[in-house]
Design an enzyme around this catalytic site. Structure first.
Site, short mmCIF file in Angstrom:
data_model
loop_
_atom_site.label_atom_id
_atom_site.label_comp_id
_atom_site.label_asym_id
_atom_site.label_seq_id
_atom_site.Cartn_x
_atom_site.Cartn_y
_atom_site.Cartn_z
CG HIS A 144 -1.81 1.17 1.36
ND1 HIS A 144 -3.16 1.12 1.07
CD2 HIS A 144 -1.56 2.46 1.74
CE1 HIS A 144 -3.69 2.32 1.26
NE2 HIS A 144 -2.74 3.15 1.68
CD GLU A 145 1.55 3.66 3.68
OE1 GLU A 145 1.78 4.71 3.04
OE2 GLU A 145 0.52 3.48 4.35
CG HIS A 156 0.20 6.28 -0.71
ND1 HIS A 156 -0.85 6.88 -1.35
CD2 HIS A 156 -0.33 5.68 0.39
CE1 HIS A 156 -1.97 6.66 -0.67
NE2 HIS A 156 -1.68 5.92 0.39
CG HIS A 160 0.28 8.77 -7.14
ND1 HIS A 160 -0.92 8.90 -6.51
CD2 HIS A 160 0.10 9.32 -8.35
CE1 HIS A 160 -1.79 9.50 -7.32
NE2 HIS A 160 -1.18 9.77 -8.43
ZN ZN Z 1 -3.04 5.21 1.88
#
Ligand code: ZN
Length: 674
Positions: free
Chosen positions: A466-467, A470, A473
């Site tokens: 998940h991290e 980010h 991105h």
């Molecule tokens: Zn998040």
């Protein structure tokens, strides 16, 4: 003497920075930024994008970066001296940024840029950055005059005050409750909780062998999930769901605050010319109108409701037959659910953990990213804030794209949880240099002991992915303009797309085969265990979904229906009658501790959780069509979403990637509701 916080040529020298550097550096940078603001609104700087950026952006970016370093150290290497230095500068930094965001002279100058002769020649990303900036000025009340302006400012201040009070009431009501029980009443509760509550009783001065129960999550949750003593579950439940309500001390009742808050929000929206607060809240978001959000939530509710009802029917049948609970109440649901889950999907998280060694998981993650996004990840060197922190560079064909720090392990002075931070954004600087992005990734795994590697829970693995999503991105963006590169300028309800997307890899059989190796035998995760994990993943997903929809619909309705502030409990009861399958008792006052929307930034925005999940599930479905490691699909996602960042609207990005607008089908399918 040089101050390492004022060196912007190299990466931050984390080793050299001490608390004594903070105040002088931040003071200098605040002073420079304030001077830049005065200069840029004056006659010496033309109403021209580049000219303004060279003065103002250079100064504010420095302030942002140095302050970012201080905040980062405060989160990962907290000491009393650093905390003092941080707290001493925080109000001044916040005050400056607020002033900057509402400066009328600056707003006028940006408007002049947008209306000027050079506007037509601005690149698309620059036009987007400029229109975002103008929009944010308007939302800060920059266009208001006279009494309207004064009233708007007054409302902002009062709102901040009320939100803070709301928080305090929830906190005080939570902290203010204690219940002493004897050991027999804790029958079924895990040993660690029994020990902790026994110690808490001793600490509270009791020597009668009792246990001190509170409403804090580490106590409340296990008691509701495991205590066989039904009256105890009910007592704790009642205390929990009536926190900060009229059933407690009147000075802690959040009811009047909630009413005033919703009315003030509505008034502020009206001052800015919006029909409702919900309309205003959606201006900078991806969702286009309250009606669209409402239709979205209603549609999901209609689809999820039959599955939620089935979950509930199963649970009732099990509770009646196996637990002697023919009438299932709200305080029985967590308990019965845990028993049913154990009966159906018994497997040990501890056993799963032995397959996920940290080096194998990390290599697996890097492998996926390198394949799908066509990059190379290599070890790199930079000053770090702790010996265990690793540093890497991300390249494509030998060209540097980005760098990132990985701070994996828990230690004293480091915040719990996991998060991604942006140490630096991509920016084609006014002096011609291209600044590449730098991310920090923080997790909190148990550090390796002796020669043995760190073992990760499956949830930890999902969090890491998940991290990293980010991080991608931030790191893969190809946008040159500050304000819309990476995550900058990305709509708030779309920002979780890349992160939630990455989680899907952790549920792929083929992928897991390559990133697991039993710590003793080296064997990959066995199929039987994997199947149990997948089955347990969707346990009660229907019930979980309608609960989130209940919150989202309530939030939207009180912020969009005229007069809703005066009948919030009725609105909540209505929504529950429509979507909920667990009917709470009459005294339930959930809204009085719904801090997301009354004390936090989620007002008319709670739907975002589901909204972003739809986007990420639909993005993943493109990979299901072409294979989880499809390079062509990865390239499309990278180019149209990750590289484009905030330079286009999230909807434009999504449509460019998927060839159509998002659909809810994939999310329902992934949760076993199709
Ligand atoms: Zn998040």
């Amino acid at each position: 003497m040089t101050n390492p916080l004022l060196d912007f040529d190299a990466l931050p020298d984390f080793r050299a920075i001490t608390p004594e550097h903070v105040t002088p550096a931040i003071d200098t940078l605040l002073e420079q930024a304030a001077q830049a603001l005065e200069r840029v609104v004056g006659p010496d700087v033309a109403a021209d994008y580049d000219a303004m950026s060279a003065v103002l952006d250079v100064a504010t970016e420095r302030l942002g970066r140095a302050w970012g370093v201080v905040s980062h150290l405060n989160s990962v290497a907290d000491t009393p001296a650093l905390r003092d230095a941080y707290n001493a500068s925080l109000p001044r930094v916040t005050a400056f940024l607020t002033r900057l965001g509402a400066d009328e002279r600056l707003y006028a100058k940006y408007k002049a840029v947008a209306a000027g002769p050079s506007a037509a020649s601005l690149s698309a990303p620059r036009r987007k950055a400029l229109s975002n900036a103008l929009r944010d000025f308007v939302l800060s009340g920059a266009e208001l005059t006279g009494t309207a302006k004064a009233r708007f400012a007054e409302i902002q201040e009062r709102q901040a005050e009320l939100a803070q009070k709301y928080h305090e009431h929830v906190l005080d009501a939570t902290d203010g409750f204690e219940l002493f029980v004897d050991a027999a009443q804790l029958d079924g509760v895990p040993d660690d909780v029994r020990q902790a509550t026994a110690q808490a009783a001793v600490a509270a001065g009791r020597d009668d062998g009792t246990h001190r129960l509170t409403l804090h999550q580490p106590v409340y949750r296990p008691v509701l999930e495991y205590a066989r003593h039904r009256p105890l579950r009910e007592a704790l439940y009642r205390a929990y769901v009536t926190r900060a309500s009229e059933f407690g001390p009147p000075e802690r009742d959040n009811g009047p605050l909630m009413r005033e808050l919703v009315e003030l929000r509505q008034e502020a929206a009206a001052l800015l010319g919006h029909a409702t607060f919900a309309d205003m809240s959606l201006v900078p978001k991806m969702a286009r109108s309250p009606a669209e959000v409402d239709a979205f939530l209603q549609n999901l509710a209609a689809r999820a409701r039959p599955f939620a009802e089935r979950d509930m029917t199963d649970l009732r049948a099990y509770a009646a037959a196996e637990l002697g609970l023919p009438q299932l109440e709200a305080w029985d649901v967590p308990f019965a659910s845990e028993r049913l889950k154990e009966a159906r999907y018994a497997f040990s998280e501890q056993e799963v953990k032995r397959y996920f060694t940290e080096p194998k998981v990390l290599a697996g993650l890097f492998d996926i990213v390198q394949t799908v996004f066509e990059v190379q990840i290599r070890p790199d060197t930079a000053p770090v804030w702790h010996d265990s922190v690793r540093f890497y560079r991300v390249e494509r064909d030998g060209r540097l794209l980005a760098q990132f720090y990985l701070d994996a392990y828990a230690r004293p002075g480091k915040q719990p949880g996991a998060w991604m931070g942006d140490a630096r954004d991509r920016w084609a600087r006014p002096d011609g240099r291209l600044q590449t992005p730098v991310a920090t990734l923080q997790c909190n795994y148990a550090p390796p002991v002796g020669g043995a590697p760190s073992l990760l829970m499956h949830d930890d693995v999902i969090t890491l992915f998940h991290e990293f999503g980010h991080g991608l991105h931030l790191m893969l963006t190809q946008v040159d303009d500050m304000g819309v590169s990476g995550l900058q300028g990305v709509e708030w309800d779309a920002v979780e797309l890349p992160s939630q997307f990455m989680e899907n890899f952790c549920w792929e059989w083929d992928v897991l085969q390559r990133m697991t190796a039993h710590v003793d035998t080296g064997a990959p995760l066995p199929r039987e265990l994997f199947d149990k994990m997948v089955a347990a993943k969707n346990f009660q997903s229907g019930m979980g979904m309608v609960r989130q929809l209940e919150f989202g619909l309530f939030d939207m309705r009180i912020h969009s229906e005229p007069g809703a502030s005066g009948r919030m409990q009725r609105v909540l009861d209505d929504v529950r009658a429509q979507v909920a399958v667990v009917r709470p008792p009459e005294y339930n006052r959930f809204a009085h501790s719904f801090s997301h929307i009354f004390g936090g930034g989620y007002a008319a925005g709670y739907y975002s959780y589901k909204w972003a999940e739809v986007l990420s599930a639909d993005a993943w479905s493109a990979f299901e069509e072409h294979g989880p490691l499809s390079v062509a699909t990865g390239r499309r996602l990278r180019e149209q979403v990750l590289e484009a960042g905030g330079s286009r609207s999230a909807m434009e990005n999504f449509v460019a990637f998927r060839g159509r607008e998002p659909r809810i089908d994939a999310l329902l399918r992934h949760q076993g509701m199709a």
